[in-house]
Design an enzyme around this catalytic site. Structure first.
Site, PDB file in Angstrom:
ATOM      1  N   LYS A   1      48.763   0.692   2.210  1.00 52.78           N
ATOM      2  CA  LYS A   1      47.860   1.660   1.555  1.00 52.78           C
ATOM      3  C   LYS A   1      48.331   1.957   0.136  1.00 52.78           C
ATOM      4  O   LYS A   1      47.546   2.134  -0.785  1.00 52.78           O
ATOM      5  CB  LYS A   1      47.829   2.964   2.342  1.00 52.78           C
ATOM      6  CG  LYS A   1      47.317   4.165   1.553  1.00 52.78           C
ATOM      7  CD  LYS A   1      47.678   5.450   2.228  1.00 52.78           C
ATOM      8  CE  LYS A   1      47.434   6.681   1.412  1.00 52.78           C
ATOM      9  NZ  LYS A   1      48.278   6.883   0.235  1.00 52.78           N
ATOM     10  N   ASN A   2      49.656   2.002  -0.082  1.00 44.44           N
ATOM     11  CA  ASN A   2      50.159   2.362  -1.414  1.00 44.44           C
ATOM     12  C   ASN A   2      50.394   1.164  -2.314  1.00 44.44           C
ATOM     13  O   ASN A   2      50.985   1.297  -3.393  1.00 44.44           O
ATOM     14  CB  ASN A   2      51.429   3.209  -1.278  1.00 44.44           C
ATOM     15  CG  ASN A   2      51.101   4.585  -0.712  1.00 44.44           C
ATOM     16  OD1 ASN A   2      49.926   4.955  -0.621  1.00 44.44           O
ATOM     17  ND2 ASN A   2      52.106   5.314  -0.299  1.00 44.44           N
TER      18      ASN A   2
ATOM     19  N   CYS B   1      46.789  13.820  -1.454  1.00 45.83           N
ATOM     20  CA  CYS B   1      47.277  14.807  -0.482  1.00 45.83           C
ATOM     21  C   CYS B   1      47.835  16.037  -1.212  1.00 45.83           C
ATOM     22  O   CYS B   1      48.513  15.921  -2.212  1.00 45.83           O
ATOM     23  CB  CYS B   1      48.374  14.187   0.371  1.00 45.83           C
ATOM     24  SG  CYS B   1      47.758  12.811   1.345  1.00 45.83           S
TER      25      CYS B   1
ATOM     26  N   ARG C   1      51.936  17.874  -8.072  1.00 39.33           N
ATOM     27  CA  ARG C   1      51.645  16.468  -8.407  1.00 39.33           C
ATOM     28  C   ARG C   1      51.030  16.334  -9.812  1.00 39.33           C
ATOM     29  O   ARG C   1      49.936  15.831  -9.989  1.00 39.33           O
ATOM     30  CB  ARG C   1      50.741  15.854  -7.343  1.00 39.33           C
ATOM     31  CG  ARG C   1      51.338  15.975  -5.951  1.00 39.33           C
ATOM     32  CD  ARG C   1      50.531  15.250  -4.920  1.00 39.33           C
ATOM     33  NE  ARG C   1      50.870  13.816  -4.909  1.00 39.33           N
ATOM     34  CZ  ARG C   1      50.266  12.946  -4.094  1.00 39.33           C
ATOM     35  NH1 ARG C   1      49.302  13.350  -3.304  1.00 39.33           N
ATOM     36  NH2 ARG C   1      50.606  11.664  -4.111  1.00 39.33           N
TER      37      ARG C   1
ATOM     38  N   ASP D   1      57.478   9.610   2.766  1.00 39.25           N
ATOM     39  CA  ASP D   1      56.322   9.394   3.650  1.00 39.25           C
ATOM     40  C   ASP D   1      56.727   9.063   5.081  1.00 39.25           C
ATOM     41  O   ASP D   1      55.889   9.022   5.972  1.00 39.25           O
ATOM     42  CB  ASP D   1      55.445   8.254   3.110  1.00 39.25           C
ATOM     43  CG  ASP D   1      55.013   8.525   1.695  1.00 39.25           C
ATOM     44  OD1 ASP D   1      55.047   7.587   0.885  1.00 39.25           O
ATOM     45  OD2 ASP D   1      54.707   9.683   1.391  1.00 39.25           O
TER      46      ASP D   1
ATOM     47  N   ARG E   1      42.530   7.985   5.513  1.00 38.24           N
ATOM     48  CA  ARG E   1      42.859   7.523   4.159  1.00 38.24           C
ATOM     49  C   ARG E   1      43.861   6.377   4.236  1.00 38.24           C
ATOM     50  O   ARG E   1      43.872   5.484   3.413  1.00 38.24           O
ATOM     51  CB  ARG E   1      43.531   8.640   3.348  1.00 38.24           C
ATOM     52  CG  ARG E   1      42.652   9.775   2.956  1.00 38.24           C
ATOM     53  CD  ARG E   1      43.461  10.685   2.055  1.00 38.24           C
ATOM     54  NE  ARG E   1      43.710  10.015   0.801  1.00 38.24           N
ATOM     55  CZ  ARG E   1      43.084  10.350  -0.339  1.00 38.24           C
ATOM     56  NH1 ARG E   1      42.229  11.334  -0.333  1.00 38.24           N
ATOM     57  NH2 ARG E   1      43.309   9.698  -1.439  1.00 38.24           N
TER      58      ARG E   1
HETATM   59  C1  EPZ Z   1      53.010   7.789  -4.428  1.00 39.36           C
HETATM   60  O1  EPZ Z   1      52.473   8.993  -4.922  1.00 39.36           O
HETATM   61  C2  EPZ Z   1      52.422   7.600  -3.046  1.00 39.36           C
HETATM   62  N1  EPZ Z   1      50.966   7.549  -3.139  1.00 39.36           N
HETATM   63  C3  EPZ Z   1      52.831   8.760  -2.141  1.00 39.36           C
HETATM   64  O2  EPZ Z   1      52.324   8.490  -0.841  1.00 39.36           O
HETATM   65  C4  EPZ Z   1      54.349   8.812  -2.076  1.00 39.36           C
HETATM   66  O3  EPZ Z   1      54.753   9.908  -1.287  1.00 39.36           O
HETATM   67  C5  EPZ Z   1      54.909   8.952  -3.491  1.00 39.36           C
HETATM   68  O4  EPZ Z   1      54.440   7.865  -4.313  1.00 39.36           O
HETATM   69  C6  EPZ Z   1      56.429   8.962  -3.513  1.00 39.36           C
HETATM   70  O5  EPZ Z   1      56.905   7.787  -2.935  1.00 39.36           O
HETATM   71  C7  EPZ Z   1      50.380   6.393  -3.541  1.00 39.36           C
HETATM   72  O6  EPZ Z   1      51.049   5.413  -3.866  1.00 39.36           O
HETATM   73  C8  EPZ Z   1      48.886   6.378  -3.579  1.00 39.36           C
HETATM   74  P1  EPZ Z   1      55.264  10.132  -7.499  1.00 39.36           P
HETATM   75  P2  EPZ Z   1      52.696   9.382  -6.478  1.00 39.36           P
HETATM   76  O7  EPZ Z   1      54.652  10.010  -8.839  1.00 39.36           O
HETATM   77  O8  EPZ Z   1      52.776   8.151  -7.297  1.00 39.36           O
HETATM   78  C9  EPZ Z   1      56.448  14.243  -9.494  1.00 39.36           C
HETATM   79  C10 EPZ Z   1      51.266   8.904   1.182  1.00 39.36           C
HETATM   80  O9  EPZ Z   1      51.371   9.708   2.103  1.00 39.36           O
HETATM   81  N2  EPZ Z   1      55.672  13.798 -10.679  1.00 39.36           N
HETATM   82  O10 EPZ Z   1      56.372   9.191  -7.108  1.00 39.36           O
HETATM   83  O11 EPZ Z   1      51.707  10.413  -6.834  1.00 39.36           O
HETATM   84  C11 EPZ Z   1      55.552  14.521  -8.315  1.00 39.36           C
HETATM   85  O12 EPZ Z   1      55.022  15.817  -8.410  1.00 39.36           O
HETATM   86  C12 EPZ Z   1      51.369   9.375  -0.253  1.00 39.36           C
HETATM   87  O13 EPZ Z   1      51.072   7.660   1.321  1.00 39.36           O
HETATM   88  C13 EPZ Z   1      55.690  14.596 -11.830  1.00 39.36           C
HETATM   89  O14 EPZ Z   1      56.324  15.647 -11.861  1.00 39.36           O
HETATM   90  O15 EPZ Z   1      54.148  10.055  -6.384  1.00 39.36           O
HETATM   91  C14 EPZ Z   1      56.501  14.375  -7.138  1.00 39.36           C
HETATM   92  O16 EPZ Z   1      57.243  15.558  -6.976  1.00 39.36           O
HETATM   93  C15 EPZ Z   1      51.723  10.850  -0.353  1.00 39.36           C
HETATM   94  N3  EPZ Z   1      54.971  14.185 -12.917  1.00 39.36           N
HETATM   95  C16 EPZ Z   1      57.436  13.257  -7.601  1.00 39.36           C
HETATM   96  O17 EPZ Z   1      57.297  13.166  -9.021  1.00 39.36           O
HETATM   97  C17 EPZ Z   1      54.267  13.006 -12.911  1.00 39.36           C
HETATM   98  O18 EPZ Z   1      53.647  12.676 -13.952  1.00 39.36           O
HETATM   99  C18 EPZ Z   1      57.104  11.915  -6.987  1.00 39.36           C
HETATM  100  O19 EPZ Z   1      55.765  11.638  -7.299  1.00 39.36           O
HETATM  101  C19 EPZ Z   1      54.276  12.210 -11.745  1.00 39.36           C
HETATM  102  C20 EPZ Z   1      54.979  12.625 -10.639  1.00 39.36           C
END
Ligand code: EPZ
Length: 443
Positions: free
Chosen positions: A31-32, A128, A133, A317, A425
């Site tokens: 999915k990711n 989610c 985020r 996750d 999803r």
């Molecule tokens: C991806 O989300 C995945 N989603 C998430 O999976 C997964 O939990 C996450 O990566 C972490 O591995 C998809 O790939 C569609 P991040 P993403 O940017 O890219 C902060 C699931 O259940 N952050 O790595 O949105 C953010 O708030 C989902 O499959 C900022 O502060 O995650 C978080 O605390 C849930 N500013 C941390 O970084 C930004 O500009 C990690 O977020 C971007 C992120």
């Protein structure tokens, strides 16, 4: 692309628990990974073929988005997508509004749209609800590459004649921001060196696709990804890696219900940290060429102390389904969630089923965490084993949704889960898979 049956938001599932899950499930594409590889098709006018596609909502959302931009998306056979974006037109705010709020993927179109048209609106995002985020890392990286951000509050949009390479260091190894930089840098002028990058298997799969398309990308030690911009990108034909997150969810379900599940296509190299933890709490597994079988090694599960982290750490996750298994383990377990500030929202409902989980603002672990002393309850203490009883539950997010399904299967009695559309999803054909494993789902 025939959309999977979109369950109504009020969709529900009624489950009777108390039976072990026994049998086999098969994984499809991750999915990711899938939606990001679909976005990569915006980088070329040539035909792109994506295989091992799961019929999940996130794929449908991106298919619809690409079509709304003038691209063509078809499914010549089940599990295969054909994407051609020769007739792409610039992203209209109206189009974006239709997709904003549904998923986080649209933000990743910024780089390819800037490359194609020199402009891109910035979508507000969905996904989610497990924390704020933000997308500050994404926007800062694109500005570092020369994009100009206009009207950063209301209808933000980016403009740039041609992005240029740069040395970019992420404040945190964000998966999305890493994908943003890679998708923008492959067509930028010059070299981009991205440090403190995320290295998840799904990102490596995206990098493989981009390399097939003509990109020059190297993944170095210490989380450094270097991209040499090229003028043109070709189409791709790619089979996506299987979904390790779904594999870990079924593995957690196997030991929580004291059952035995063979997860076809699961790959050891994608989930080694999970497998170590699994064994430490009393799970066992057998790896074969075509998948991994999961079961409880003995009658009792053991408590543990763990911290979620970026890959190759214990992926955030994996956390929610794994916590259900910990409610059935002997003793006190500790989970320090260091990736998202609010990823224990699901715990209250579990406690109403009989679990004993207490949340703390403190960082209960050794990892340097961004949420310490910021008033987020991001550490959990789980006392087990606790018998669970059926309840009526509203699902808040994807992974919590699956963990509620496991909890309902462990519980004595009947549970009613509302808003199961959120689970779809990321988990294709959930009900048929559960039924095939012997779950008692009451219509
Ligand atoms: C991806 O989300 C995945 N989603 C998430 O999976 C997964 O939990 C996450 O990566 C972490 O591995 C998809 O790939 C569609 P991040 P993403 O940017 O890219 C902060 C699931 O259940 N952050 O790595 O949105 C953010 O708030 C989902 O499959 C900022 O502060 O995650 C978080 O605390 C849930 N500013 C941390 O970084 C930004 O500009 C990690 O977020 C971007 C992120």
């Amino acid at each position: 692309m025939t959309a999977p049956a979109r369950a109504a938001e009020t969709d529900q599932m009624i489950l009777r628990g108390g039976r072990p899950l026994m049998g086999e499930v098969a994984l499809k594409g991750a999915k990711n990974a899938l939606p990001k590889i679909m976005v990569a098709a915006l980088l070329t006018e040539e035909r792109c073929i994506l295989r091992n596609v799961a019929g999940i909502v996130d794929v449908t959302i991106v298919s619809d988005l690409i079509a709304a931009l003038g691209g063509e998306v078809s499914s010549p056979e089940p599990g295969v997508l054909e994407i051609t974006t020769a007739n792409l037109h610039p992203m209209q705010r109206s189009v974006l509004k239709e997709f904003s709020g549904k998923s986080r993927i649209p933000i990743l179109t910024c780089g390819p749209m800037l490359a194609r048209f020199g402009e891109s609106p910035v979508p507000s995002l969905g996904g989610c609800q497990i924390g704020t985020r933000p997308v500050d890392f994404h926007l800062r990286a694109l500005q570092d590459m020369g994009a100009e951000l206009h009207d950063a509050t209301g209808n933000a949009h980016l403009t740039c004649e041609r992005l240029h390479g740069n040395k970019i260091k992420l404040d945190y190894p964000s998966v999305g921001a890493t994908e943003q930089v890679i998708l923008a840098a492959v067509r930028a002028e010059g070299v981009t060196e991205l440090s403190n990058a995320a290295m998840e298997p799904e990102i490596m799969d995206l990098i493989m696709v981009l390399q097939k398309m003509g990109a020059i990308i190297s993944v170095d030690v210490d989380r450094v990804i270097t991209i040499v911009g090229v003028k043109r990108m070709r189409g791709y034909d790619h089979t996506t890696i299987p979904d390790r997150l779904e594999a870990a969810s079924w593995a957690s379900a196997a030991i929580a219900t004291n059952g035995r599940i063979f997860v076809r296509h699961a790959r050891q190299e994608h989930m080694m940290t999970f497998l170590n933890r699994y064994r430490q709490i009393g799970g066992d597994f057998r790896v074969s060429d075509d998948g991994i079988e999961f079961w409880r090694a003995g009658e009792k599960l053991k408590s543990t102390a763990l911290e979620t982290d970026v890959h190759p750490g214990f992926t955030t996750d994996y956390q929610q389904p794994f916590v259900i298994a910990l409610t059935q383990a002997q003793g006190v377990s500790i989970v320090h969630e260091t990736v998202y500030e609010q990823r224990f929202g699901y715990v209250e409902a579990l406690n109403s089923m009989g679990a004993q989980i207490q949340l703390y603002r403190e960082c209960l672990g050794g990892l340097k965490c961004r949420f310490g002393q910021r008033n987020y309850k991001h550490s959990a203490v789980i006392v087990g084993p606790t018998p669970l009883r059926g309840a009526e539950i509203h699902i808040p997010d994807l992974r919590a949704g699956f963990s509620y399904v496991i909890a309902a299967l462990v519980a004595e009695g009947v549970s009613t889960l509302h808003n199961t559309a959120l689970i779809e999803r990321g988990y294709e054909n959930l009900v048929p898979k559960l039924r095939a494993l012997g779950a008692e789902i009451l219509d």
